[in-house]
Design an enzyme around this catalytic site. Structure first.
Site, short mmCIF file in Angstrom:
data_model
loop_
_atom_site.label_atom_id
_atom_site.label_comp_id
_atom_site.label_asym_id
_atom_site.label_seq_id
_atom_site.Cartn_x
_atom_site.Cartn_y
_atom_site.Cartn_z
N LYS A 169 0.85 -1.20 0.00
CA LYS A 169 0.00 0.00 0.00
C LYS A 169 0.88 1.26 0.00
O LYS A 169 0.61 2.21 -0.73
CB LYS A 169 -0.94 -0.01 1.22
CG LYS A 169 -2.03 -1.09 1.11
CD LYS A 169 -2.85 -1.27 2.39
CE LYS A 169 -3.83 -2.42 2.22
NZ LYS A 169 -4.63 -2.71 3.44
N GLN A 208 -4.46 -1.51 9.74
CA GLN A 208 -4.41 -2.83 9.13
C GLN A 208 -4.96 -3.89 10.08
O GLN A 208 -4.61 -3.92 11.27
CB GLN A 208 -2.95 -3.16 8.72
CG GLN A 208 -2.79 -4.45 7.93
CD GLN A 208 -3.45 -4.42 6.55
OE1 GLN A 208 -3.61 -3.35 5.93
NE2 GLN A 208 -3.85 -5.58 6.06
N ASP A 248 -10.86 3.04 4.47
CA ASP A 248 -11.18 1.61 4.38
C ASP A 248 -12.70 1.38 4.41
O ASP A 248 -13.16 0.28 4.15
CB ASP A 248 -10.58 0.86 5.59
CG ASP A 248 -9.38 0.00 5.20
OD1 ASP A 248 -9.27 -0.37 4.02
OD2 ASP A 248 -8.56 -0.30 6.10
#
Ligand code: GUN
Length: 292
Positions: free
Chosen positions: A52, A96, A119
């Site tokens: 990412k 994450q 997200d």
């Protein structure tokens, strides 16, 4: 059989984003900035987060990686989140997952500013998605929809079977595919570990989205001819013939299922790169939204 090339499609999307980034820089002098928090040193999670960060560089974003030790407390993590919420230079950020067991994942996700939640995991964004309101779509489902769109795969009126009801993939993609929207209007069945007669259900599917995390679970005798297969699974399976000691396996028995499929995503190189591209897309959205 056509391979749905997620790697190439993601590169196309990243090229499009890079052009937009240049325009934003020229117009406002602003460089989009994505941050990521990782807690602990799980090998797969570190690989994903590093990909990412690398993707940010490729499109001209700034990125910040906040790498915290496994024994970080919930309180310390909440503090890091508060700092990111207050930092005006950060447009969006992700935490994450999975987090270590001693940290309450939902409590952490609730603390993320919904405007920076690229997200799309905060209840505000999940609720907005469910009600067809503008929001950040979670990156993996967003990537699946974009891949189907760019390969012009019809979803309207089709039978879609989703395998797995996770908050990150199964649940949201089942909602999105049933909505009245482009790449939607499907008749969706959400199957999971308690589903009975699974093969009878998967055999009715025009499109199967497999997101259960069990390597090579979906077999040739469970699908009909001409099916479209989206394989979200990516599990490290021990393989001592490889120098790194493992291979990556999807949820689909690719070798045999691909003989019957019209379209199929490979693993790796299918959904994974699309997830990253759509995270960048959400970050760009965060910049343009917050500039208004
Ligand atoms: N872990 C697995 N997939 C994801 C994702 O899309 N976002 C985050 N933050 N963690 C994940």
């Amino acid at each position: 059989m056509t391979i749905l090339d997620g790697k190439k499609t993601a590169n196309d999307i990243k090229d499009e984003i890079a052009i937009e980034v240049e325009a934003i820089k020229k117009k406002d002098g602003k460089i989009p900035h994505l941050a990521a928090i990782i807690v602990g040193s799980d090998g797969a999670s570190m690989t994903y987060v590093n990909s990412k960060v690398k993707a940010c560089t490729k499109v001209g974003f700034n990125s910040t990686l906040i790498d915290l030790p496994e024994n970080t407390t919930e309180e310390q993590l909440l503090h890091e989140i508060d700092l990111l919420n207050k930092d005006n230079d950060i447009d969006g950020y992700i935490v994450q997952l999975p987090l270590p067991k001693h940290i309450d994942e939902q409590k952490i996700l609730m603390q993320v500013d919904p405007n920076k939640d690229v997200d799309g995991f905060h209840p505000t964004n999940v609720g907005r998605m469910t009600l067809d309101l503008p929001c950040y779509l979670p990156a993996t489902p967003f990537g699946i929809m974009e891949l189907l769109k760019r390969y012009k795969i019809e979803t309207s009126g089709k039978n879609v079977v989703v395998l797995g009801r996770s908050h990150i993939v199964g649940r949201p993609i089942s909602i999105l595919m049933s909505q009245k929207r482009p790449t939607g209007n499907a008749t969706v069945t959400l199957a999971h570990s308690r589903t009975e007669n699974l093969a009878a259900i998967t055999k009715t599917a025009d499109i199967i989205i497999a997101a259960i995390g069990i390597p090579e679970f979906l077999k040739e005798n469970m699908v009909k001819d001409g099916v479209t297969i989206i394989d979200v699974g990516i599990t490290r399976v021990d393989d001592h013939t490889k120098t790194r000691g493992y291979r990556l396996a999807g949820d689909v028995d690719f070798k045999n299922v691909s003989k019957k499929a019209a379209f199929i995503t490979p693993v790796p190189g299918g959904v994974g790169p699309m997830t990253i591209a759509m995270l960048l897309k959400n970050t760009l959205l965060a910049v343009t939204k917050n500039n208004k």
